[in-house]
Write an enzyme that holds these catalytic residues in place. Structure first.
Site, PDB file in Angstrom:
ATOM      1  N   GLN A  54       4.849  49.963   9.427  1.00  7.05           N
ATOM      2  CA  GLN A  54       4.939  48.799   8.536  1.00  7.05           C
ATOM      3  C   GLN A  54       3.794  47.831   8.835  1.00  7.05           C
ATOM      4  O   GLN A  54       3.583  47.444   9.992  1.00  7.05           O
ATOM      5  CB  GLN A  54       6.281  48.087   8.726  1.00  7.05           C
ATOM      6  CG  GLN A  54       6.466  46.920   7.765  1.00  7.05           C
ATOM      7  CD  GLN A  54       7.852  46.283   7.871  1.00  7.05           C
ATOM      8  OE1 GLN A  54       8.670  46.665   8.715  1.00  7.05           O
ATOM      9  NE2 GLN A  54       8.097  45.304   7.016  1.00  7.05           N
ATOM     10  N   ASP A  56       0.326  49.840  -5.637  1.00  8.27           N
ATOM     11  CA  ASP A  56      -0.287  49.701  -4.322  1.00  8.27           C
ATOM     12  C   ASP A  56      -1.801  49.664  -4.491  1.00  8.27           C
ATOM     13  O   ASP A  56      -2.379  50.428  -5.269  1.00  8.27           O
ATOM     14  CB  ASP A  56       0.130  50.872  -3.423  1.00  8.27           C
ATOM     15  CG  ASP A  56      -0.159  50.605  -1.957  1.00  8.27           C
ATOM     16  OD1 ASP A  56       0.791  50.519  -1.175  1.00  8.27           O
ATOM     17  OD2 ASP A  56      -1.359  50.497  -1.595  1.00  8.27           O
ATOM     18  N   HIS A 112       8.115  52.065  -1.055  1.00 10.22           N
ATOM     19  CA  HIS A 112       7.015  52.796  -1.685  1.00 10.22           C
ATOM     20  C   HIS A 112       7.623  53.856  -2.616  1.00 10.22           C
ATOM     21  O   HIS A 112       8.477  54.634  -2.179  1.00 10.22           O
ATOM     22  CB  HIS A 112       6.184  53.553  -0.646  1.00 10.22           C
ATOM     23  CG  HIS A 112       5.485  52.698   0.366  1.00 10.22           C
ATOM     24  ND1 HIS A 112       4.129  52.472   0.327  1.00 10.22           N
ATOM     25  CD2 HIS A 112       5.942  52.052   1.473  1.00 10.22           C
ATOM     26  CE1 HIS A 112       3.775  51.723   1.375  1.00 10.22           C
ATOM     27  NE2 HIS A 112       4.853  51.456   2.077  1.00 10.22           N
ATOM     28  N   ASN A 118       8.793  51.936   5.399  1.00  9.18           N
ATOM     29  CA  ASN A 118       8.291  51.874   6.764  1.00  9.18           C
ATOM     30  C   ASN A 118       8.908  50.657   7.429  1.00  9.18           C
ATOM     31  O   ASN A 118       8.935  49.578   6.842  1.00  9.18           O
ATOM     32  CB  ASN A 118       6.769  51.769   6.762  1.00  9.18           C
ATOM     33  CG  ASN A 118       6.106  53.003   6.157  1.00  9.18           C
ATOM     34  OD1 ASN A 118       6.597  54.122   6.327  1.00  9.18           O
ATOM     35  ND2 ASN A 118       5.007  52.813   5.452  1.00  9.18           N
ATOM     36  N   HIS A 131       9.683  46.380   1.628  1.00 12.11           N
ATOM     37  CA  HIS A 131       9.138  47.023   0.420  1.00 12.11           C
ATOM     38  C   HIS A 131       9.448  48.499   0.429  1.00 12.11           C
ATOM     39  O   HIS A 131       9.500  49.137   1.478  1.00 12.11           O
ATOM     40  CB  HIS A 131       7.632  46.784   0.290  1.00 12.11           C
ATOM     41  CG  HIS A 131       6.834  47.100   1.510  1.00 12.11           C
ATOM     42  ND1 HIS A 131       6.811  46.272   2.611  1.00 12.11           N
ATOM     43  CD2 HIS A 131       6.044  48.156   1.817  1.00 12.11           C
ATOM     44  CE1 HIS A 131       6.026  46.791   3.540  1.00 12.11           C
ATOM     45  NE2 HIS A 131       5.551  47.951   3.094  1.00 12.11           N
ATOM     46  N   VAL A 136       3.042  45.132   6.350  1.00 16.17           N
ATOM     47  CA  VAL A 136       3.326  43.863   5.660  1.00 16.17           C
ATOM     48  C   VAL A 136       4.793  43.522   5.934  1.00 16.17           C
ATOM     49  O   VAL A 136       5.693  44.313   5.604  1.00 16.17           O
ATOM     50  CB  VAL A 136       3.068  43.965   4.143  1.00 16.17           C
ATOM     51  CG1 VAL A 136       3.406  42.641   3.460  1.00 16.17           C
ATOM     52  CG2 VAL A 136       1.617  44.356   3.856  1.00 16.17           C
TER      53      VAL A 136
HETATM   54  P1  5GP Z   1       3.392  49.368   4.765  1.00 17.94           P
HETATM   55  O1  5GP Z   1       2.322  50.043   5.586  1.00 17.94           O
HETATM   56  O2  5GP Z   1       3.688  47.981   5.283  1.00 17.94           O
HETATM   57  O3  5GP Z   1       4.609  50.199   4.577  1.00 17.94           O
HETATM   58  O4  5GP Z   1       2.785  49.241   3.319  1.00 17.94           O
HETATM   59  C1  5GP Z   1       2.008  48.174   2.897  1.00 17.94           C
HETATM   60  C2  5GP Z   1       1.313  48.632   1.637  1.00 17.94           C
HETATM   61  O5  5GP Z   1       0.799  47.494   0.998  1.00 17.94           O
HETATM   62  C3  5GP Z   1       0.139  49.579   1.886  1.00 17.94           C
HETATM   63  O6  5GP Z   1       0.377  50.813   1.210  1.00 17.94           O
HETATM   64  C4  5GP Z   1      -1.053  48.824   1.332  1.00 17.94           C
HETATM   65  O7  5GP Z   1      -1.983  49.657   0.679  1.00 17.94           O
HETATM   66  C5  5GP Z   1      -0.400  47.838   0.375  1.00 17.94           C
HETATM   67  N1  5GP Z   1      -1.152  46.597   0.222  1.00 17.94           N
HETATM   68  C6  5GP Z   1      -1.698  45.852   1.225  1.00 17.94           C
HETATM   69  N2  5GP Z   1      -2.285  44.757   0.725  1.00 17.94           N
HETATM   70  C7  5GP Z   1      -2.099  44.807  -0.627  1.00 17.94           C
HETATM   71  C8  5GP Z   1      -2.490  43.931  -1.691  1.00 17.94           C
HETATM   72  O8  5GP Z   1      -3.103  42.879  -1.498  1.00 17.94           O
HETATM   73  N3  5GP Z   1      -2.131  44.307  -2.946  1.00 17.94           N
HETATM   74  C9  5GP Z   1      -1.430  45.457  -3.194  1.00 17.94           C
HETATM   75  N4  5GP Z   1      -1.144  45.727  -4.480  1.00 17.94           N
HETATM   76  N5  5GP Z   1      -1.044  46.296  -2.210  1.00 17.94           N
HETATM   77  C10 5GP Z   1      -1.376  45.972  -0.942  1.00 17.94           C
END
Ligand code: 5GP
Length: 114
Positions: A94, A30, A102, A87, A100, A96
Site C-alpha cells: 500500500q 489509475d 483496484h 493492498n 482503495h 496511498v
Molecule cells: P497502492 O499501491 O497504494 O495499492 O495503490 C496506489 C495506486 O494509486 C497506484 O496504483 C498508483 O499508480 C495510483 N496513483 C498514485 N498517485 C496517483 C494519482 O495522482 N492519480 C491517480 N489517478 N492514481 C494515482
C-alpha cells in the site's frame, strides 16, 4: 489533518479521470495502469486502510462492492473476468493511505501475483 492524495481527487482538487461517483465513493482511472482497465474505487471518507475499518463501515463496504461490480460492467470487463485487489500496509504494497480497491481487467491476469 492533511488530506490524502485520494481525498484531494475525490474533492476535485487534483484532476483524475473519474468513471463513477456518488455521495459515498469515487472511481477513477489509475495514473499508472497495470492492465488495459485499471480503476481505483475509494470511499469519500478517508479510511486509511483495510486494517482501520470499523464495524460501522459495514454498509459502506457493501455499497463499495456493488459499485465495483457496476464499474466492471460499465468498463466492459465483467464478462471476460477481472480482479479486485486491496493492498494493506507496507508489506501489502500500500502506497496511498486511503482505502482503495483496484479493479484490474482487460487481459489475462497471472496468479499468484509477485
Ligand atoms: P497502492 O499501491 O497504494 O495499492 O495503490 C496506489 C495506486 O494509486 C497506484 O496504483 C498508483 O499508480 C495510483 N496513483 C498514485 N498517485 C496517483 C494519482 O495522482 N492519480 C491517480 N489517478 N492514481 C494515482
Amino acid at each position: 489533518m492533511e488530506k490524502t492524495l485520494f481525498k484531494k481527487i475525490a474533492d476535485k482538487e487534483i484532476p483524475a479521470e473519474i468513471v463513477y461517483e456518488d455521495n459515498q465513493c469515487v472511481a477513477f482511472r489509475d495514473v499508472n495502469p497495470q492492465a488495459p482497465t485499471h480503476v481505483l474505487v475509494i470511499p469519500r471518507e478517508p479510511i486509511p486502510s483495510l486494517d482501520k475499518l470499523a464495524a460501522e463501515n459495514a454498509a459502506l463496504l457493501g455499497h463499495l462492492w456493488l459499485v465495483i461490480r457496476d464499474v466492471a460492467r460499465q468498463e466492459g470487463i465483467a464478462e471476460g473476468g477481472y480482479r479486485v485487489v486491496v493492498n494493506c500496509g507496507e508489506d501489502g504494497g500500500q502506497t496511498v493511505d486511503h482505502l482503495h480497491f483496484h479493479i484490474l481487467g482487460g487481459r489475462s491476469l497471472q496468479w499468484p501475483p509477485g
